[in-house]
Design a protein around this motif. Structure first.
Motif, PDB file in Angstrom:
ATOM      1  N   PHE A  31       0.840  -1.196   0.000  1.00  0.00           N
ATOM      2  CA  PHE A  31       0.000   0.000   0.000  1.00  0.00           C
ATOM      3  C   PHE A  31       0.877   1.249   0.000  1.00  0.00           C
ATOM      4  CE2 PHE A  31      -2.644  -3.353   1.731  1.00  0.00           C
ATOM      5  CZ  PHE A  31      -3.830  -3.174   1.029  1.00  0.00           C
ATOM      6  N   VAL A  32       0.740   2.034  -1.065  1.00  0.00           N
ATOM      7  CA  VAL A  32       1.547   3.253  -1.238  1.00  0.00           C
ATOM      8  C   VAL A  32       0.875   4.405  -0.506  1.00  0.00           C
ATOM      9  CG1 VAL A  32       2.518   4.867  -2.892  1.00  0.00           C
ATOM     10  CG2 VAL A  32       2.351   2.437  -3.477  1.00  0.00           C
ATOM     11  N   MET A  33       1.609   5.013   0.440  1.00  0.00           N
ATOM     12  CA  MET A  33       1.093   6.156   1.192  1.00  0.00           C
ATOM     13  C   MET A  33       1.489   7.482   0.543  1.00  0.00           C
ATOM     14  SD  MET A  33      -0.405   4.434   3.490  1.00  0.00           S
ATOM     15  CE  MET A  33      -0.919   5.708   4.618  1.00  0.00           C
ATOM     16  N   GLY A  34       2.692   7.526  -0.039  1.00  0.00           N
ATOM     17  CA  GLY A  34       3.170   8.747  -0.659  1.00  0.00           C
ATOM     18  C   GLY A  34       4.099   8.446  -1.815  1.00  0.00           C
ATOM     19  N   LEU A  35       4.264   9.413  -2.696  1.00  0.00           N
ATOM     20  CA  LEU A  35       5.083   9.224  -3.897  1.00  0.00           C
ATOM     21  C   LEU A  35       5.870  10.494  -4.176  1.00  0.00           C
ATOM     22  CD1 LEU A  35       5.771   7.784  -6.689  1.00  0.00           C
ATOM     23  CD2 LEU A  35       3.750   8.951  -7.566  1.00  0.00           C
ATOM     24  N   ALA A  36       7.169  10.339  -4.447  1.00  0.00           N
ATOM     25  CA  ALA A  36       8.030  11.443  -4.873  1.00  0.00           C
ATOM     26  C   ALA A  36       8.506  11.158  -6.285  1.00  0.00           C
ATOM     27  CB  ALA A  36       9.219  11.594  -3.922  1.00  0.00           C
ATOM     28  N   ILE A  37       8.400  12.153  -7.172  1.00  0.00           N
ATOM     29  CA  ILE A  37       8.774  11.986  -8.582  1.00  0.00           C
ATOM     30  C   ILE A  37       9.940  12.916  -8.900  1.00  0.00           C
ATOM     31  CG2 ILE A  37       7.994  12.115 -10.974  1.00  0.00           C
ATOM     32  CD1 ILE A  37       5.168  11.696 -10.038  1.00  0.00           C
ATOM     33  N   ASN A  38      10.949  12.355  -9.558  1.00  0.00           N
ATOM     34  CA  ASN A  38      12.122  13.128  -9.959  1.00  0.00           C
ATOM     35  C   ASN A  38      12.543  12.669 -11.340  1.00  0.00           C
ATOM     36  OD1 ASN A  38      14.636  14.299 -10.342  1.00  0.00           O
ATOM     37  ND2 ASN A  38      15.210  14.124  -8.192  1.00  0.00           N
ATOM     38  N   LYS A  39      12.548  13.587 -12.280  1.00  0.00           N
ATOM     39  CA  LYS A  39      12.980  13.262 -13.638  1.00  0.00           C
ATOM     40  C   LYS A  39      14.242  14.062 -13.941  1.00  0.00           C
ATOM     41  CE  LYS A  39      11.150  12.429 -18.274  1.00  0.00           C
ATOM     42  NZ  LYS A  39      10.010  12.585 -19.197  1.00  0.00           N
ATOM     43  N   ALA A  40      15.340  13.639 -13.296  1.00  0.00           N
ATOM     44  CA  ALA A  40      16.597  14.379 -13.411  1.00  0.00           C
ATOM     45  C   ALA A  40      17.288  14.151 -14.745  1.00  0.00           C
ATOM     46  CB  ALA A  40      17.534  13.972 -12.273  1.00  0.00           C
ATOM     47  N   GLU A  41      17.068  12.996 -15.361  1.00  0.00           N
ATOM     48  CA  GLU A  41      17.735  12.670 -16.622  1.00  0.00           C
ATOM     49  C   GLU A  41      16.697  12.551 -17.738  1.00  0.00           C
ATOM     50  OE1 GLU A  41      20.126   9.191 -16.276  1.00  0.00           O
ATOM     51  OE2 GLU A  41      20.606   9.582 -14.174  1.00  0.00           O
ATOM     52  N   PRO A  42      17.082  12.854 -18.980  1.00  0.00           N
ATOM     53  CA  PRO A  42      16.173  12.639 -20.112  1.00  0.00           C
ATOM     54  C   PRO A  42      15.830  11.159 -20.255  1.00  0.00           C
ATOM     55  CG  PRO A  42      18.007  14.056 -20.743  1.00  0.00           C
ATOM     56  CD  PRO A  42      18.340  13.505 -19.393  1.00  0.00           C
ATOM     57  N   ASN A  43      14.577  10.876 -20.529  1.00  0.00           N
ATOM     58  CA  ASN A  43      14.115   9.501 -20.745  1.00  0.00           C
ATOM     59  C   ASN A  43      14.273   8.619 -19.513  1.00  0.00           C
ATOM     60  OD1 ASN A  43      13.632  10.183 -23.503  1.00  0.00           O
ATOM     61  ND2 ASN A  43      15.799   9.795 -23.945  1.00  0.00           N
ATOM     62  N   LYS A  44      14.381   9.224 -18.340  1.00  0.00           N
ATOM     63  CA  LYS A  44      14.469   8.468 -17.102  1.00  0.00           C
ATOM     64  C   LYS A  44      13.568   9.109 -16.051  1.00  0.00           C
ATOM     65  CE  LYS A  44      17.522   5.144 -17.803  1.00  0.00           C
ATOM     66  NZ  LYS A  44      17.211   3.712 -17.594  1.00  0.00           N
ATOM     67  N   THR A  98      -3.037   6.287  -1.411  1.00  0.00           N
ATOM     68  CA  THR A  98      -2.006   7.300  -1.593  1.00  0.00           C
ATOM     69  C   THR A  98      -2.502   8.661  -1.108  1.00  0.00           C
ATOM     70  OG1 THR A  98      -1.198   6.104  -3.537  1.00  0.00           O
ATOM     71  CG2 THR A  98      -0.421   8.361  -3.232  1.00  0.00           C
ATOM     72  N   ARG A  99      -1.720   9.285  -0.226  1.00  0.00           N
ATOM     73  CA  ARG A  99      -2.104  10.563   0.363  1.00  0.00           C
ATOM     74  C   ARG A  99      -1.529  11.750  -0.401  1.00  0.00           C
ATOM     75  NH1 ARG A  99      -4.966   7.450   2.642  1.00  0.00           N
ATOM     76  NH2 ARG A  99      -5.282   7.191   4.891  1.00  0.00           N
ATOM     77  N   ILE A 100      -0.302  11.623  -0.893  1.00  0.00           N
ATOM     78  CA  ILE A 100       0.404  12.791  -1.411  1.00  0.00           C
ATOM     79  C   ILE A 100       1.318  12.412  -2.560  1.00  0.00           C
ATOM     80  CG2 ILE A 100       2.444  12.673   0.088  1.00  0.00           C
ATOM     81  CD1 ILE A 100       0.483  15.881  -0.350  1.00  0.00           C
ATOM     82  N   ILE A 101       1.437  13.315  -3.540  1.00  0.00           N
ATOM     83  CA  ILE A 101       2.416  13.200  -4.627  1.00  0.00           C
ATOM     84  C   ILE A 101       3.290  14.445  -4.574  1.00  0.00           C
ATOM     85  CG2 ILE A 101       2.768  13.085  -7.121  1.00  0.00           C
ATOM     86  CD1 ILE A 101       0.108  11.642  -7.366  1.00  0.00           C
ATOM     87  N   ILE A 102       4.611  14.236  -4.477  1.00  0.00           N
ATOM     88  CA  ILE A 102       5.558  15.348  -4.342  1.00  0.00           C
ATOM     89  C   ILE A 102       6.425  15.414  -5.596  1.00  0.00           C
ATOM     90  CG2 ILE A 102       7.300  16.423  -2.873  1.00  0.00           C
ATOM     91  CD1 ILE A 102       6.452  14.476  -0.661  1.00  0.00           C
ATOM     92  N   ILE A 103       6.529  16.610  -6.173  1.00  0.00           N
ATOM     93  CA  ILE A 103       7.357  16.838  -7.362  1.00  0.00           C
ATOM     94  C   ILE A 103       8.310  17.983  -7.049  1.00  0.00           C
ATOM     95  CG2 ILE A 103       7.338  17.356  -9.842  1.00  0.00           C
ATOM     96  CD1 ILE A 103       4.351  16.508  -9.811  1.00  0.00           C
TER      97      ILE A 103
END
Length: 384
Positions: A31-44, A98-103
């Motif tokens: 069970f996912v409570m939170g998610l952090a997204i990071n797209k530091a590289e192209p195509n990744k 899921t409670r929160i998505i952080i970008i």
């Protein structure tokens, strides 16, 4: 005979209804409570998920550890990164809680938010009420923070946003649904809560992030955020800082506080040839929370104090509007109103709407009604 046939048919139908054709056992899910997204590289795409960790404490023995664990995953897309969680965990991610998505800022600056969050709009498990925030630092680091009072940092951030919007009025309330509605509207802009670490290394909401045509376009402080919420009729309650009138012998500036209970805003765009004028009528209702330098002993002094607050708020709101105009960002939704009420003109202006918005004239009229001073004393308590 017909009666017994009906009974037999009913019994057989119960047997057909008792089975489960696509069951999933709880031990197969994470069970996912939170998610952090990071797209530091192209195509990744790199994500970090905060997963609920079932307690291992049995029959009153043993020590209960953290109620969550964090796990990183990288893929060519968000979907691949999510599915690859199973390679390390042995469970399938479940998004219904899921409670929160952080970008983080850098990712939001380079990638369209709706494109980045495409998976979570299409997935049937994700709740459309999941909250979205922008982080000044690496978004994954916030999930690693120890929560102050809640069980997980995801729930901590979720509650911070919810209560800060409802009580302080300095943070927007933003969900996946509201974000899509704002960015798919005619104006195509929005503001998201902005979170950072304080000087004492604690998580803190510091205002809002302006999203212009899907991308992060700059930060707004808590006062500017409060002003935008008032102008867009989204302000629920909070406090307004009222500076005391300075004197020559004053060593420091003192402030008083107005507890705002409600704000009602009416906005009207007025077209004249090729120009636009927008009028705002704003009614503020509240109570006096603190007095430091003002005496309200007579009706004349009360009227003068109300007028002072009205003038203060009017200047504040106009300054915030002017700030959005210098950035050419319609964060007030004026374009959406033009689309509904003046469709023909909007179709002509839409290609150059940012320029038209920057050149528009604004008139703001604020009316303040103070219900009471919360005590029978109309002066600072420490003064004789």
């Amino acid at each position: 005979m017909r009666k017994w046939f009906k009974i037999l048919l009913l019994v057989h139908s119960f047997a057909l209804l008792s089975g489960c054709w696509n069951r999933e056992e709880l031990p197969e899910k994470a069970f996912v409570m939170g998610l952090a997204i990071n797209k530091a590289e192209p195509n990744k795409v790199k994500i970090m998920v905060q997963l609920f960790k079932p307690s291992q404490k049995t029959a009153g023995k043993g020590e209960a550890g953290n109620s969550f664990t964090n796990l990183e995953s990288t893929g060519a897309s968000a979907f691949e990164a999510v599915r690859d969680i199973t390679l390390r965990l042995g469970r399938k991610a479940q998004w219904g809680h899921t409670r929160i998505i952080i970008i983080d800022e850098q990712t939001a600056m380079r990638n369209d938010l709706l494109s980045l969050l495409e998976l979570f709009y299409r997935d049937h498990e994700t709740r459309i009420t999941t909250k979205v925030v922008i982080a000044k630092e690496d978004s994954a680091n916030l999930l690693k923070e120890k929560p102050m009072i809640e069980l997980t940092s995801s729930q901590q951030i979720n509650r911070m946003e919810e209560i800060a919007n409802r009580v302080a009025g300095k943070v927007p309330d933003m969900t996946l649904l509201k974000l899509a509605r704002d960015l798919k509207s005619e104006a195509g802009n929005s503001i998201l809560p902005l979170i950072s670490k304080s000087s004492s290394n604690e998580m803190m909401l510091i205002g809002s992030a302006a999203i212009h045509h899907g991308l992060f376009a700059g930060a707004l402080n808590s006062r500017q955020t409060q002003d935008l919420l008032m102008l867009t009729n989204q302000f629920r309650s909070g406090s307004v800082k009222v500076p005391c009138k300075t004197k020559e012998n004053d060593k420091e500036r003192k402030y008083e506080s107005l507890e705002v209970q409600s704000v009602h805003t009416v906005m009207k765009p007025i077209l004249a040839s090729d120009s636009l004028r927008v009028t705002y009528k704003i009614k503020v209702q509240g109570d006096i929370a603190e007095l430091q330098c003002t005496r309200l002993n007579t009706s004349i002094s009360e009227t003068a104090y109300v007028h002072y607050i009205e003038t203060l708020l009017q200047k504040r709101l106009l300054d915030t509007i002017k700030f959005t105009q210098t950035k050419e960002m319609d964060l007030l939704g004026i374009g959406n109103t033009l689309y509904r009420k003046h469709t023909r003109t909007w179709k002509q202006w839409k290609p150059d709407w940012d320029k038209h918005y920057a050149e528009a004239k604004f008139d703001v009229k604020v009316t303040v009604h103070i219900d009471n001073s919360l005590t029978t004393v109309g002066k600072p308590l420490y003064k004789q």
